[in-house]
Design a protein around this motif. Structure first.
Motif, mmCIF file in Angstrom:
data_model
loop_
_atom_site.group_PDB
_atom_site.id
_atom_site.type_symbol
_atom_site.label_atom_id
_atom_site.label_comp_id
_atom_site.label_asym_id
_atom_site.label_seq_id
_atom_site.Cartn_x
_atom_site.Cartn_y
_atom_site.Cartn_z
ATOM 1 N N THR A 1 3.895 10.409 0.981
ATOM 2 C CA THR A 1 3.280 9.313 1.892
ATOM 3 C C THR A 1 3.462 7.869 0.887
ATOM 4 N N LEU A 2 3.450 6.793 1.622
ATOM 5 C CA LEU A 2 3.488 5.772 0.955
ATOM 6 C C LEU A 2 2.054 5.492 0.090
ATOM 7 N N ASN A 3 1.074 5.976 0.671
ATOM 8 C CA ASN A 3 -0.200 5.879 -0.577
ATOM 9 C C ASN A 3 0.192 6.800 -1.764
ATOM 10 N N ARG B 1 6.307 -7.184 -1.902
ATOM 11 C CA ARG B 1 5.406 -8.165 -1.626
ATOM 12 C C ARG B 1 4.097 -8.151 -2.631
ATOM 13 N N ARG B 2 3.790 -6.866 -3.066
ATOM 14 C CA ARG B 2 2.716 -6.860 -4.085
ATOM 15 C C ARG B 2 3.155 -7.229 -5.234
ATOM 16 N N LEU B 3 4.361 -6.691 -5.934
ATOM 17 C CA LEU B 3 4.535 -6.996 -7.322
ATOM 18 C C LEU B 3 5.753 -8.065 -7.532
ATOM 19 N N LYS C 1 11.814 3.235 2.463
ATOM 20 C CA LYS C 1 12.147 1.865 3.098
ATOM 21 C C LYS C 1 10.660 1.122 3.161
ATOM 22 N N ALA C 2 9.614 1.738 3.745
ATOM 23 C CA ALA C 2 8.351 0.897 3.660
ATOM 24 C C ALA C 2 7.721 0.631 2.498
ATOM 25 N N ALA C 3 7.899 1.574 1.310
ATOM 26 C CA ALA C 3 7.570 1.539 -0.144
ATOM 27 C C ALA C 3 8.121 0.423 -0.674
ATOM 28 N N ILE C 4 9.545 0.057 -0.493
ATOM 29 C CA ILE C 4 10.123 -1.344 -1.039
ATOM 30 C C ILE C 4 9.459 -2.424 -0.503
#
Length: 234
Positions: A168-170, A208-210, A200-203
């Motif tokens: 999962t993304l989490n 955005r976060r890093l 894809k979602a993780a990237i």
């Protein structure tokens, strides 16, 4: 160059072969999403002789030995190049991969090579590495990156031998947190290695976060294919 920039460039459609591990369900989902209609992906499946799906030595070597037959399946197509969509099989069997693809009439590029090419283009020489692999496989990848001039500032793995499509993304976000702030700070890029987990979602989330380059095996394949197509069709 980003995937968006590569995709927005108007150019002829490229026909690309992809060698996919037989239990992998993610490659065929993600590549068309990144290709944006500028690449047509033609797939052949790699079935290891022992019939397993657990990522171990027999599975990885079995995928490499299945490459010639998979290339034969694609041999009647006019392709710009072919990608081996298994990162771990490539970096654990680099010499054997070179042997089994030596007679190919079309260039075969591994997911590992595609990642290296993207890092080189972006001038990224230090990376933080996250994988779903068993820890010993991740350790081999760290060594292989180092031998190619890419320093791994930190690595983290889920320790899984199968079931990568269910990550999962989490779980991916937590894995990046395991790297530690210093390893991330020192890295020019974050690499999510493995074609079998969805990235894809993780990237999108991690960029955005890093606020730095984040790539994955499938993203690197797509970008490499689109960039190579532009060069090929000039």
């Amino acid at each position: 160059m980003t995937l968006q920039q590569a995709s927005d460039h108007r150019r002829p459609v490229s026909h690309v072969g992809v060698l996919v591990p037989w239990a992998n369900t993610v490659v065929e989902t993600e590549l068309p999403e990144w290709g944006r209609g500028l690449a047509v992906w033609h797939y052949a499946r790699l079935a290891p002789a022992h019939g397993g799906t657990t990522l171990d030595g027999d599975f990885l070597s079995g995928l490499i030995e299945a490459v010639p037959e998979a290339l034969h399946q694609l041999s009647r197509l006019s392709l710009d190049q072919v990608y081996l969509a298994c990162t771990s099989a490539a970096f654990t069997h680099l010499d054997r991969l070179a042997e089994v693809t030596a007679g190919s009439q079309v260039r075969v590029v591994s997911a590992f090579e595609a990642i290296l090419a993207q890092l080189q283009k972006r001038g990224a020489r230090r990376i933080a590495l996250v994988t779903p692999y068993p820890s010993e496989v991740t350790e081999v990848e760290v060594i292989q990156f180092a031998e190619r001039g890419v320093l791994v500032t930190g690595s983290a793995s889920l320790g899984l031998a199968d079931g990568y499509a269910e990550v999962t993304l989490n779980q991916q976000a937590a894995l990046v947190d395991q790297l530690g702030k210093e390893a991330v700070r020192q890295a020019d890029a974050i690499v999510l290695s493995c074609t079998g987990w969805p990235t894809k979602a993780a990237i999108t989330m991690l960029r955005r976060r890093l606020r730095r380059l984040v790539t994955s095996s499938n993203a690197a394949i797509a970008l490499h294919a689109l960039g190579s197509a532009r060069e090929h069709h000039r």
